[in-house]
Structures are given as C-alpha cells and as structure tokens.
Write an enzyme that holds these catalytic residues in place. Structure first.
Site, short mmCIF file in Angstrom:
data_model
loop_
_atom_site.label_atom_id
_atom_site.label_comp_id
_atom_site.label_asym_id
_atom_site.label_seq_id
_atom_site.Cartn_x
_atom_site.Cartn_y
_atom_site.Cartn_z
N LYS A 1 0.85 -1.20 0.00
CA LYS A 1 0.00 0.00 0.00
C LYS A 1 0.89 1.25 0.00
O LYS A 1 1.85 1.31 0.76
CB LYS A 1 -0.89 -0.03 1.24
CG LYS A 1 -2.06 0.90 1.19
CD LYS A 1 -3.13 0.51 2.20
CE LYS A 1 -4.32 1.43 2.11
NZ LYS A 1 -5.47 0.91 2.82
N GLU B 1 -19.97 -4.63 9.76
CA GLU B 1 -20.88 -3.82 10.57
C GLU B 1 -21.96 -4.66 11.22
O GLU B 1 -22.35 -4.43 12.37
CB GLU B 1 -21.52 -2.72 9.71
CG GLU B 1 -20.56 -1.58 9.33
CD GLU B 1 -19.62 -1.88 8.17
OE1 GLU B 1 -19.77 -2.97 7.54
OE2 GLU B 1 -18.74 -1.06 7.88
N ARG C 1 -26.02 -0.93 6.66
CA ARG C 1 -25.68 -2.35 6.53
C ARG C 1 -26.21 -3.16 7.72
O ARG C 1 -26.47 -4.35 7.59
CB ARG C 1 -24.16 -2.51 6.53
CG ARG C 1 -23.49 -2.31 5.22
CD ARG C 1 -23.35 -3.64 4.50
NE ARG C 1 -23.00 -3.41 3.12
CZ ARG C 1 -21.81 -3.66 2.59
NH1 ARG C 1 -20.86 -4.15 3.35
NH2 ARG C 1 -21.59 -3.44 1.33
C1 LIG Z 1 -19.21 -1.45 4.41
C2 LIG Z 1 -18.01 -0.55 4.53
N1 LIG Z 1 -17.47 -0.29 5.74
C3 LIG Z 1 -16.40 0.53 5.84
C4 LIG Z 1 -15.84 1.10 4.74
C5 LIG Z 1 -14.70 2.11 4.88
N2 LIG Z 1 -13.51 1.66 4.17
C6 LIG Z 1 -13.17 2.14 2.96
S1 LIG Z 1 -11.84 1.42 2.32
C7 LIG Z 1 -11.61 0.48 3.69
C8 LIG Z 1 -10.46 -0.45 3.77
C9 LIG Z 1 -10.42 -1.37 2.59
O1 LIG Z 1 -9.30 -2.18 2.72
P1 LIG Z 1 -8.83 -3.04 1.48
O2 LIG Z 1 -10.02 -3.66 0.84
O3 LIG Z 1 -7.77 -3.94 1.94
O4 LIG Z 1 -8.26 -1.97 0.47
P2 LIG Z 1 -6.91 -1.11 0.52
O5 LIG Z 1 -7.36 0.31 0.71
O6 LIG Z 1 -6.07 -1.59 1.65
O7 LIG Z 1 -6.24 -1.31 -0.77
C10 LIG Z 1 -12.62 0.72 4.62
C11 LIG Z 1 -12.73 0.07 5.94
C12 LIG Z 1 -16.45 0.81 3.49
N3 LIG Z 1 -16.01 1.35 2.34
N4 LIG Z 1 -17.51 -0.01 3.41
#
Ligand SMILES: Cc1ncc(C[n+]2csc(CCOP(=O)(O)OP(=O)(O)O)c2C)c(N)n1
Length: 638
Positions: free
Chosen positions: A286, A366, A394
């Site tokens: 990342k 959630e 959700r």
């Molecule tokens: C249902 C939901 N809960 C929380 C989020 C907030 N959120 C956005 S991106 C993220 C992390 C995603 O991690 P990953 O899929 O590993 O992607 P990365 O950014 O590390 O590449 C979160 C928790 C969301 N988008 N959707």
C-alpha cells in the site's frame, strides 16, 4: 509522458514490459500530483497500479467485466479507460467520482464504495451471462473479474459470496489485492494467514515454534499428529490460505508478486478460462512509490488536504466524542468500544490505547459488530459502536432485532452524519435518523455543537435501552456556548407565537444564524431539538404557534421532521386546538452528487440564507418552492 498516449486499454497491448514499467511510474506520478490537490484514496491506488495494468492487458474491458472492491481502488482503471483529461477534477463538482461510476464510462459496471460487494455482483453477472447464452470461458469472450482488497474480504457479504461461488462453480476470476491492510492492518485470521505466508514462505519458523507449543495442543491433537513433521503439517494447513479457499470450492493460485506486471499477466492469462471460481493471491504494498505514504501509519489510505489553521484548531465532533468516551470509560469499566475497521476515523484510537482489552475491531463487518455489541450488553457490558452514518444501513436489521427487540443498552455513535460531500451519493449520512426512528425504543441524540457531545454521551450511556449519538464531520456555525441537559430540548429564541422552528443537530446552528436574516426575528421561536423522540414540553410549546418548521440534515421523508410534525399534530388534537401549518426542511429523496458539504447544504436550502428564506415564505403564507435537486445524473445502462 507515455501515459498521455493511452486513450483506451487497447493501447496497452503493444507495449513492452520496460514501457509498462515506465507507464506504471507515470501513473503513480499523476495520482500523487492530482490527489495532492483533490484529496482522495492515495495509498490504495498506488498499491494497485501493476494489477490494474495487467488486468487491462489480459482482459477486454468493458466486454470483460472488471469489478473493484472497494471502488476507491479504481483511479488507475480510470486513467486507462479514457478519463485522463478529467482526472484533475477528481471528486470535484461535475468532475470524476472517487469511485467507479456508470455515467462516466462503460468500463465501470458498478459503483462500489461500500465494501465487500464485488463477489456477489460477479456471481450475479456470470449467472446472467450464462443464462442469456453469452459465450463465457473456454474460448468464449466474456469474463468476470473481481479485484478484492484483503480488507474488503473481511466483510460478511464477501464470505457469503465465496460460499456461493464455490457451490455454483461460477466462472469468476478473483484477484486478491493483499497489502495486509485496510485502513490499519487488516483484522482477520485469514489475513494473518495470508501475511504469514508472505513473511515466511518456508514455514521454518513455525517448525521451530511448534516444538514449543506442541505440548499445549489438545490431547486429541497430540495423538493425531505425533512428531514434529506431523505438527508442521498442521501448521502448514493452518497458515495456508489454499485450504481455506479450496475447501470452499475455489481454486487458489499464489501468492504472487503484485508489482511484477509480467508475472501477473502470465498468471492471469492462465487462469482466465478456468472452469469455475479461481482466486489469484497477489501481494502488494500500500502506498508503493511514495515514501511519505509507505512510512505513514495508515499508508495514506486516503490523503486529506490539510485543513486551514483555524479549522485544525477547532474541536471537531469526533475529537469531542473521542475525549468524552475515554473520560467516561475511566469511571465505568463496563464501557467497551467497537469499530468496523475504522478506529482512526471514528476517534477510537485513544480509547484503544488506554483500554486495549475493552476495544474490539471486527474488520469491515458492521452487522457482526452490532450483534456482538448486543451480546456484550446482554452480558453486562455497555458497548459503544462507533460507525460512519452511511455504513450503519448495513446493520439495520441487527440494530432493530438483535438490539432493539431485546431492549439492550447498546450506544451507536454515528460519525459523518448528514451531508458529507466529496465521496458522493453513497457516503452521505442521511438515513441514520429515519432508520433509528423506525426502531421503537431507540433514543437519538443530535448535538448541535461539539460542546454537547459529552453530556449527551453520558446521558445515553445511563439509559436502559438502545441509544444513538449522531454528528457531522463538518463543524457547525457558532452558537451561544451553552449546553442542554438530559432528554430536554433547548430553547434558543422566543418569538411572538407566529412561527416555531425545531432544528436538529448542526441545523440548530444554521437556524440560529438565520434569525439575523429573517424579515422580523421577533416572530420566531427556535429550539435545538437535541433528542428524539422529541421533548414533550417542546412539542407542547410548538403547538401554541401558528406555524412550525422542522429542519434536519437527514432525509426529510420519514425522518426527524416527520416524527415531530406527527407529534405536533397529535398534541394539537389532544388539546383540541388548530393544527399549526407545518413545513419539513431536509434532504430530498435523491442520490446527491459529490460536492463540498457547505455548497450542497446551501443548494438544499439548509444554510442560514436558505432557512431564513423558508421562514419568511411560511410567515407570508407563501408556498415553499421546489429546489432543483443536486442529484447525480442517471446511469446509462449498457
Ligand atoms: C461497508 C463498509 N465499511 C467501511 C468502509 C470504509 N472503508 C473504505 S476502504 C476500507 C479499507 C479497505 O481495505 P482493502 O479492501 O484492503 O483496500 P486497501 O485500501 O487496503 O487497498 C474501509 C474500511 C467501506 N467502504 N464499506
């Protein structure tokens, strides 16, 4: 810049691998330069550059479907699919969305911004293609590919879909973009397994460790796995994601280097026509290519434009919540805090640091967070679930039936409630009040200023049933510096009985400032509603006015205004007096496009000028005019 010569994915196919590397650099530079001006998901996109390039060389988008989960990783895809000229306007009004968007490009099939949906979409799409007789796999021409982050894989929907994909033997290619993190390190045993594989492919450490903990495993385990090799096998099984996926019926390939375009491409070509679901596990970094991101604690998951000095100095609602929770928890050891992968943004890090045993990060889950909180409350704890307003939807069923039906004392804290802005339609927090008011025994607190947060949180935690505290990201306008008490509304102005304004949360501050703009302020009584269901004394007073206006920054359909107006009507009926004329101001029933929060509030008439206009019109017994809705244009279906 080589990137300038790429107007569609087809332009990638003739490039050498050296040129592809050059292109990857161009893309990184463009993203870094742009996001420095617009803000946005920096680290996530820097990590997915090579994967996206390889995907667009192997698959033929948009006939082949590429689904990004979560969609915040789609900037590279945008740059490769004809949107370079518009990229400088990322997340700006009228510019590109920060997520895939069907109106922008036929290459965007979904508008994924809430996590963990891509595998379900993929299953549905491939089922539809198969049923409609479209050629898929085996020399056919349609593939469905889901690119899923390791964080997004922690969501319940993703697990439900994996289960279904395996059973149905759906021809879906899954690219697991594994950077070991969501915002912070991903909370998941599966992810831990993936990471241990990354760190320790030979399992040697495990062989050594096993000598130490072998005596501690169950007697049955000891019998079953005599000797160090047997035990090493157990560990290998435990740390290998292969078994997890293959037991579900999903072929596993990996782990592979997610920054090596050539090897990614060769693996993707090999798996493209696999007759069933197949997962390619790609290890990525990342924030790759930008030192400040790779050395940042959160890997610059999202890059925020630094606030002005004044804004940085002001206490935000989130800070007020963060401080109050820690203070209250020092006196009450039953208080626990739960987050769904958003500890930092919801202000829970100080709590986690001081009370690590009372803090729970469940991953992007959630629904589980809410029912786990219900269990904690049942077991005698006082859980606080801190969640963005938009993600609460959700877990509505869990809040209604696992918490509400049982009358359990779970406190929800909704950050980013109301109009949020740059993230667009999916991230506005406009439903939490309507949803929570549908839960019969829920009490909702809406602080108008950060000063109110502490008293409200204390009151909420002292109540027996479910409670919610909801507040926006953006600061309110200034108020009188006072705070209210308990379950009471707070009167901010007393008028002559012509008109009463009932304003919720931050809207109370906008209404307060509207008083200096109305034609005659002596006509206006103003309340900061503070608590819902509303304070009966406030409703009693409102009934003695000729007109009532309610104001909220949530949906005006079935929200706080609807409830207050019905309370006013039934109170008027009880007292056998004429119903006041009523008007509900709030967010229309529409998907609102991305724009700065203040500009959107102003377009919706929810700023002081808009509110003053509405007051004057009602006082003059004029109809309220229909405002144009700042909604996102309708998608064109393919
Ligand atoms: C249902 C939901 N809960 C929380 C989020 C907030 N959120 C956005 S991106 C993220 C992390 C995603 O991690 P990953 O899929 O590993 O992607 P990365 O950014 O590390 O590449 C979160 C928790 C969301 N988008 N959707």
């Amino acid at each position: 810049m080589l990137l300038k010569s790429i107007s569609s994915p087809a332009d990638l196919r003739g490039l050498s691998y050296a040129e592809m590397d050059e292109l990857a650099n161009d893309i990184r530079r463009t993203i870094i330069d742009t996001v420095a001006h617009t803000g946005g998901h920096l680290g996530s996109n820097l990590g997915v550059v090579e994967i996206t390039l390889a995907l667009h060389r192997v698959f033929t988008s948009p006939d082949d479907v590429l689904l990004f989960d979560t969609g915040h990783q789609s900037y590279v895809h945008k740059l490769l699919t004809g949107r370079q000229a518009a990229f400088s306007q990322l997340r700006k009004r009228g510019g590109l969305s920060g997520y895939p968007n069907r109106t922008e490009s036929p290459h965007d099939w979904i508008e994924s911004s809430h996590a963990s949906t891509a595998l379900s979409y993929a299953h549905g799409l491939i089922t539809a293609f198969a049923q409609r007789g479209e050629l898929i796999g085996h020399g056919g021409n349609r593939h469905v590919v889901a690119i899923v982050g390791d964080g997004s894989l922690t969501g319940g929907m993703a697990f439900e879909a994996l289960n279904n994909l395996g059973v149905a033997n759906s021809r879906v290619v899954i690219v697991l973009n594994d950077n070991g993190r969501s915002y912070a390190p991903t909370i998941s045993k599966l992810s831990t397994s993936l990471t241990s594989l990354r760190l320790n492919p030979t399992y040697l450490t495990f062989r050594q460790r096993i000598r130490k903990w072998l005596p501690r495993i169950t007697p049955l385990g000891k019998v079953a796995y005599k000797g160090i090799d047997g035990a090493a096998n157990v560990v290998r099984e435990m740390v290998t994601p292969r078994t997890f996926f293959e037991d579900l019926g999903i072929r596993y390939i990996g782990p592979i280097d997610g920054h090596n375009i050539e090897s990614l491409e060769s693996v993707l070509r090999n798996v493209a026509d696999w007759d069933g679901p197949i997962i390619v596990h790609a290890l990525t970094e990342k924030g790759r290519g930008y030192d400040p991101a790779t050395s940042d604690d959160l890997r610059m998951h999202d890059f925020k434009i630094p606030p002005t000095a004044a804004a940085a100095a002001a206490t935000t609602f989130t800070q007020a919540f963060s401080n109050s929770l820690v203070e209250l928890a020092r006196d009450d050891e039953r208080i626990t805090a739960i987050t769904a992968a958003m500890a930092g943004p919801t202000g829970l890090l100080p709590f986690a640091e001081e009370f690590p045993d009372r803090f729970l990060d469940v991953g992007i889950a959630e629904q589980h967070a809410v029912t786990a909180a219900a269990g904690m409350a049942m077991g005698g704890l006082r859980p606080v679930v801190a969640i963005y307003s938009t993600f609460f939807s959700r877990a509505f069923d869990q809040a209604n039936l696992d918490v509400g039906l049982l009358g359990l004392p779970v406190t929800f804290v909704f950050d980013r409630a109301g109009i949020t802005g740059d993230d667009g339609p999916s991230h506005h927090g406009v439903l939490d009040m309507a949803l929570c008011l549908a839960i019969p025994n829920m009490t909702i607190f809406a602080p108008s200023t950060p000063d109110e947060v502490s008293v409200m949180l204390r009151t909420a935690l002292a109540l027996e049933g479910p409670t919610a505290l909801r507040f926006p990201k953006t600061p309110p306008l200034e108020l009188d510096g006072q705070v209210g008490e308990g379950l009471r509304a707070r009167k901010l102005a007393t008028g002559d009985g012509s008109l009463c304004v009932l304003a919720v949360g931050k809207m109370a501050t906008a209404a307060y400032h509207a008083l200096s703009l109305v034609a005659d302020r002596t006509t206006v009584t103003l309340y900061d509603v503070r608590v819902l269901p509303p304070d009966p004394e406030m409703i009693d007073d409102a009934v003695s006015h000729q007109r009532v206006i309610t104001i909220e920054d949530g949906t005006r359909h079935g929200g706080a205004g609807t409830l207050m107006v019905s309370a006013v009507r039934s109170r008027a009926q009880d007292r056998n007096v004429t119903f006041p004329t009523t008007r509900i101001l709030g967010v229309p029933r529409a998907y609102l496009e991305h724009h700065s929060p203040d500009a959107l509030l102003s377009e919706l008439g929810l700023d002081p000028a808009g509110i003053a206009g509405a007051i004057d019109r009602l006082l003059a017994d004029e109809p309220e005019f229909a405002r144009p809705i700042p909604s996102a244009p309708k998608p064109h279906y393919l």
